[in-house]
Design an enzyme around this catalytic site. Structure first.
Site, mmCIF file in Angstrom:
data_model
loop_
_atom_site.group_PDB
_atom_site.id
_atom_site.type_symbol
_atom_site.label_atom_id
_atom_site.label_comp_id
_atom_site.label_asym_id
_atom_site.label_seq_id
_atom_site.Cartn_x
_atom_site.Cartn_y
_atom_site.Cartn_z
ATOM 1 N N ASP A 193 0.852 -1.133 0.019
ATOM 2 C CA ASP A 193 -0.238 0.198 0.200
ATOM 3 C C ASP A 193 0.671 1.170 0.001
ATOM 4 O O ASP A 193 1.696 1.959 0.963
ATOM 5 C CB ASP A 193 -1.062 -0.441 0.761
ATOM 6 C CG ASP A 193 -2.420 1.010 1.379
ATOM 7 O OD1 ASP A 193 -1.608 1.654 0.855
ATOM 8 O OD2 ASP A 193 -3.092 0.828 2.228
ATOM 9 N N VAL A 194 1.105 2.249 -1.015
ATOM 10 C CA VAL A 194 2.001 3.325 -1.366
ATOM 11 C C VAL A 194 1.547 4.248 0.039
ATOM 12 O O VAL A 194 2.095 4.476 0.011
ATOM 13 C CB VAL A 194 1.657 3.873 -2.409
ATOM 14 C CG1 VAL A 194 2.330 2.654 -3.450
ATOM 15 C CG2 VAL A 194 0.256 4.252 -2.834
ATOM 16 N N SER A 241 -3.234 14.258 -12.766
ATOM 17 C CA SER A 241 -4.241 14.536 -13.376
ATOM 18 C C SER A 241 -4.643 15.555 -14.204
ATOM 19 O O SER A 241 -4.448 16.795 -13.732
ATOM 20 C CB SER A 241 -4.969 13.782 -12.392
ATOM 21 O OG SER A 241 -6.997 13.982 -13.733
ATOM 22 N N TYR A 291 -10.456 14.718 -4.848
ATOM 23 C CA TYR A 291 -9.741 14.262 -5.562
ATOM 24 C C TYR A 291 -8.809 15.397 -6.466
ATOM 25 O O TYR A 291 -7.496 15.201 -6.388
ATOM 26 C CB TYR A 291 -10.317 13.438 -7.211
ATOM 27 C CG TYR A 291 -9.350 12.579 -7.948
ATOM 28 C CD1 TYR A 291 -8.743 11.355 -8.223
ATOM 29 C CD2 TYR A 291 -9.048 12.996 -9.814
ATOM 30 C CE1 TYR A 291 -8.064 11.362 -9.226
ATOM 31 C CE2 TYR A 291 -8.581 12.490 -10.551
ATOM 32 C CZ TYR A 291 -8.224 11.561 -9.813
ATOM 33 O OH TYR A 291 -7.275 10.722 -11.364
ATOM 34 N N LYS A 297 -4.473 15.532 -6.757
ATOM 35 C CA LYS A 297 -3.723 16.124 -7.961
ATOM 36 C C LYS A 297 -2.973 17.500 -7.946
ATOM 37 O O LYS A 297 -1.716 17.391 -8.831
ATOM 38 C CB LYS A 297 -4.401 15.805 -8.730
ATOM 39 C CG LYS A 297 -5.240 14.391 -8.340
ATOM 40 C CD LYS A 297 -4.265 13.192 -9.500
ATOM 41 C CE LYS A 297 -4.520 11.614 -9.492
ATOM 42 N NZ LYS A 297 -3.760 10.739 -8.956
ATOM 43 N N THR A 329 -10.287 2.894 -17.807
ATOM 44 C CA THR A 329 -9.133 2.335 -17.352
ATOM 45 C C THR A 329 -9.547 1.025 -15.823
ATOM 46 O O THR A 329 -11.573 1.718 -15.615
ATOM 47 C CB THR A 329 -7.785 2.528 -15.970
ATOM 48 O OG1 THR A 329 -8.197 3.608 -15.654
ATOM 49 C CG2 THR A 329 -7.276 3.552 -17.332
HETATM 50 N N1 LIG Z 1 -7.624 6.705 -15.966
HETATM 51 C C1 LIG Z 1 -7.970 7.875 -15.830
HETATM 52 O O1 LIG Z 1 -8.929 8.845 -16.413
HETATM 53 C C2 LIG Z 1 -7.220 9.117 -15.091
HETATM 54 C C3 LIG Z 1 -6.799 10.460 -15.451
HETATM 55 C C4 LIG Z 1 -6.305 10.686 -14.647
HETATM 56 C C5 LIG Z 1 -5.590 10.615 -13.929
HETATM 57 N N2 LIG Z 1 -5.313 9.344 -13.683
HETATM 58 C C6 LIG Z 1 -4.477 8.864 -12.922
HETATM 59 O O2 LIG Z 1 -3.867 7.715 -12.861
HETATM 60 C C7 LIG Z 1 -3.395 6.915 -12.259
HETATM 61 C C8 LIG Z 1 -3.256 5.013 -12.164
HETATM 62 O O3 LIG Z 1 -5.074 5.154 -12.573
HETATM 63 P P1 LIG Z 1 -6.029 4.176 -13.777
HETATM 64 O O4 LIG Z 1 -6.591 5.049 -14.435
HETATM 65 O O5 LIG Z 1 -4.609 3.624 -14.167
HETATM 66 O O6 LIG Z 1 -6.660 3.271 -13.038
HETATM 67 P P2 LIG Z 1 -6.365 1.504 -12.362
HETATM 68 O O7 LIG Z 1 -7.852 1.760 -11.325
HETATM 69 O O8 LIG Z 1 -6.467 1.039 -13.674
HETATM 70 O O9 LIG Z 1 -4.993 1.775 -11.928
HETATM 71 C C9 LIG Z 1 -4.697 1.825 -10.410
HETATM 72 C C10 LIG Z 1 -3.749 0.880 -9.820
HETATM 73 O O10 LIG Z 1 -3.496 1.170 -8.346
HETATM 74 C C11 LIG Z 1 -3.774 0.055 -7.780
HETATM 75 N N3 LIG Z 1 -3.319 0.666 -6.832
HETATM 76 C C12 LIG Z 1 -4.855 1.594 -5.902
HETATM 77 N N4 LIG Z 1 -4.552 2.175 -4.297
HETATM 78 C C13 LIG Z 1 -3.549 1.761 -4.478
HETATM 79 C C14 LIG Z 1 -2.596 1.774 -3.375
HETATM 80 N N5 LIG Z 1 -2.721 2.127 -2.048
HETATM 81 N N6 LIG Z 1 -1.134 0.876 -2.960
HETATM 82 C C15 LIG Z 1 -0.472 0.664 -4.349
HETATM 83 N N7 LIG Z 1 -1.500 0.272 -5.177
HETATM 84 C C16 LIG Z 1 -2.511 1.007 -5.415
HETATM 85 C C17 LIG Z 1 -4.829 -0.299 -7.902
HETATM 86 O O11 LIG Z 1 -5.363 -1.459 -7.449
HETATM 87 C C18 LIG Z 1 -4.969 -0.191 -9.482
HETATM 88 O O12 LIG Z 1 -3.987 -1.422 -10.001
HETATM 89 C C19 LIG Z 1 -4.602 7.128 -10.823
HETATM 90 O O13 LIG Z 1 -2.734 8.308 -9.543
HETATM 91 C C20 LIG Z 1 -5.168 7.648 -11.408
HETATM 92 O O14 LIG Z 1 -5.615 9.613 -10.111
HETATM 93 C C21 LIG Z 1 -6.557 8.435 -14.290
#
Ligand SMILES: NC(=O)c1ccc[n+]([C@@H]2O[C@H](COP(=O)([O-])OP(=O)(O)OC[C@H]3O[C@@H](n4cnc5c(N)ncnc54)[C@H](O)[C@@H]3O)[C@@H](O)[C@H]2O)c1
Length: 303
Positions: free
Chosen positions: A67-68, A152, A165, A169, A202
């Site tokens: 857990d990060v 983001s 959020y 960010k 995602t």
């Molecule tokens: N998908 C979008 O539209 C979008 C847009 C802007 C920013 N983001 C950002 O991109 C990043 C990746 O997200 P994604 O879209 O690939 O989503 P995702 O949910 O597909 O992947 C995120 C991963 O992070 C893991 N995770 C969550 N909490 C965690 C923790 N406490 N410790 C370790 N791992 C943890 C999850 O299990 C998951 O596998 C995130 O920071 C998200 O906020 C996503």
């Protein structure tokens, strides 16, 4: 950073989405991989897929269910990485979660969770890996590395009903801009980028599985349900894919670009916000290009 083979990448959130797609590119380029996620089943799927490819190329893979947001676990991870590979060349502080809703309805426990993952997760990655990278750079003038933090477009805007959020960010953008400037003071061998995607399909809208236990019994408020529905719709209708985002990350590693955008047309809203700030103008209507969306949100929230 142009040469990837034999180098080491640490990726958080590697079980899904951007983390998984970047891990796939790292594996294809013959890198050693450190895969990190809080969901062990998702992490194991990534490991099962990528281990054969990495080992065929003579590389090595370390996977840790971490857990990060937990400092001690991140410190232990960094020690494991140092002992196995030495300093990593590429650190992708990417794990994140999303919760919507009116800002006053967000509970302290939700703040602790989202800030813990989205901000402190990045802080921990920066704190535990940067000194190791600087040490490697000092010992070898040809060594170089790159840190990419995932923020983001929410880190550059203040879209309503997304307060927690947005705050997390914006903090990641500020942290990463400062990291860029701080590193420039002490080294030319480590570069930094901030990833600012807009909506991409995602697993981000399916947080239920990883909500901490303290939140399990907490019923979402009406605004949170509306926020979640809007988020799901936005990411599911996103036209840019996670594969394309991962490619943009690697383009930035190669070119040394700081800001990585997925949807450049969304920058119009960022420009309007920055002009508001410069002109001391009250915040612009975030729905000026889609007034029906603002109307729908107002109608739903005033019921
Ligand atoms: N998908 C979008 O539209 C979008 C847009 C802007 C920013 N983001 C950002 O991109 C990043 C990746 O997200 P994604 O879209 O690939 O989503 P995702 O949910 O597909 O992947 C995120 C991963 O992070 C893991 N995770 C969550 N909490 C965690 C923790 N406490 N410790 C370790 N791992 C943890 C999850 O299990 C998951 O596998 C995130 O920071 C998200 O906020 C996503």
């Amino acid at each position: 950073m142009k040469d990837f083979k034999g180098r080491t990448a640490v990726l958080t959130g590697a079980g899904s989405g951007f983390g998984l797609e970047c891990a796939r590119i790292c594996a294809a380029r013959g890198m050693n991989l450190v895969l990190v996620d809080v969901q062990d089943d998702a992490l194991n799927r990534t490991v099962t897929e990528l281990r054969p490819q990495i080992e065929t190329q003579g590389g090595n893979l370390l996977a840790r269910c971490v857990d990060v947001s937990e400092a001690a676990a991140m410190q232990a991870l960094a020690e494991d990485v140092r002992n196995t590979f030495g300093a990593p060349h590429f650190v992708f502080n990417n794990a994140g979660v999303c919760v919507g809703g009116l800002v006053w309805e967000t509970t302290p426990t939700e703040w602790a969770w989202v800030m813990g993952v989205n901000l402190m997760g990045v802080v921990h990655g920066v704190h535990y890996f940067t000194p190791m990278m600087l040490e490697a750079a000092k010992m070898d003038s040809s060594w170089n590395g790159h840190i990419v933090n995932t923020a983001s477009m929410a880190g550059l805007l203040a879209t309503p009903n997304m307060g927690i959020y947005n705050v997390s960010k914006h903090a990641v953008v500020a942290l990463t801009e400062t990291l860029y400037q701080d590193l420039k003071l002490v080294s030319d061998q480590i570069n930094v980028s901030v990833l600012c995607p807009y909506s991409v399909s995602t697993g981000i809208s399916a947080n239920e599985l990883i909500r901490p236990q303290e939140l399990a019994g907490q019923q979402p408020t009406a605004s949170q349900i509306i926020g979640e529905t809007m988020l799901k719709k936005a990411v599911q209708s996103g036209k840019v894919t996670a594969v394309e985002i991962a490619q943009k990350v690697f383009d930035a590693l190669e070119s040394g670009q700081f800001y990585i955008y997925s949807h450049p047309h969304a920058l119009g809203a960022v420009q309007a916000r920055l002009e508001d700030v410069m002109l001391a103008r009250n915040p612009s209507d975030p729905f000026s290009d889609k007034p029906e969306l603002g109307e729908q949100l107002r109608t739903q929230l005033r019921k």
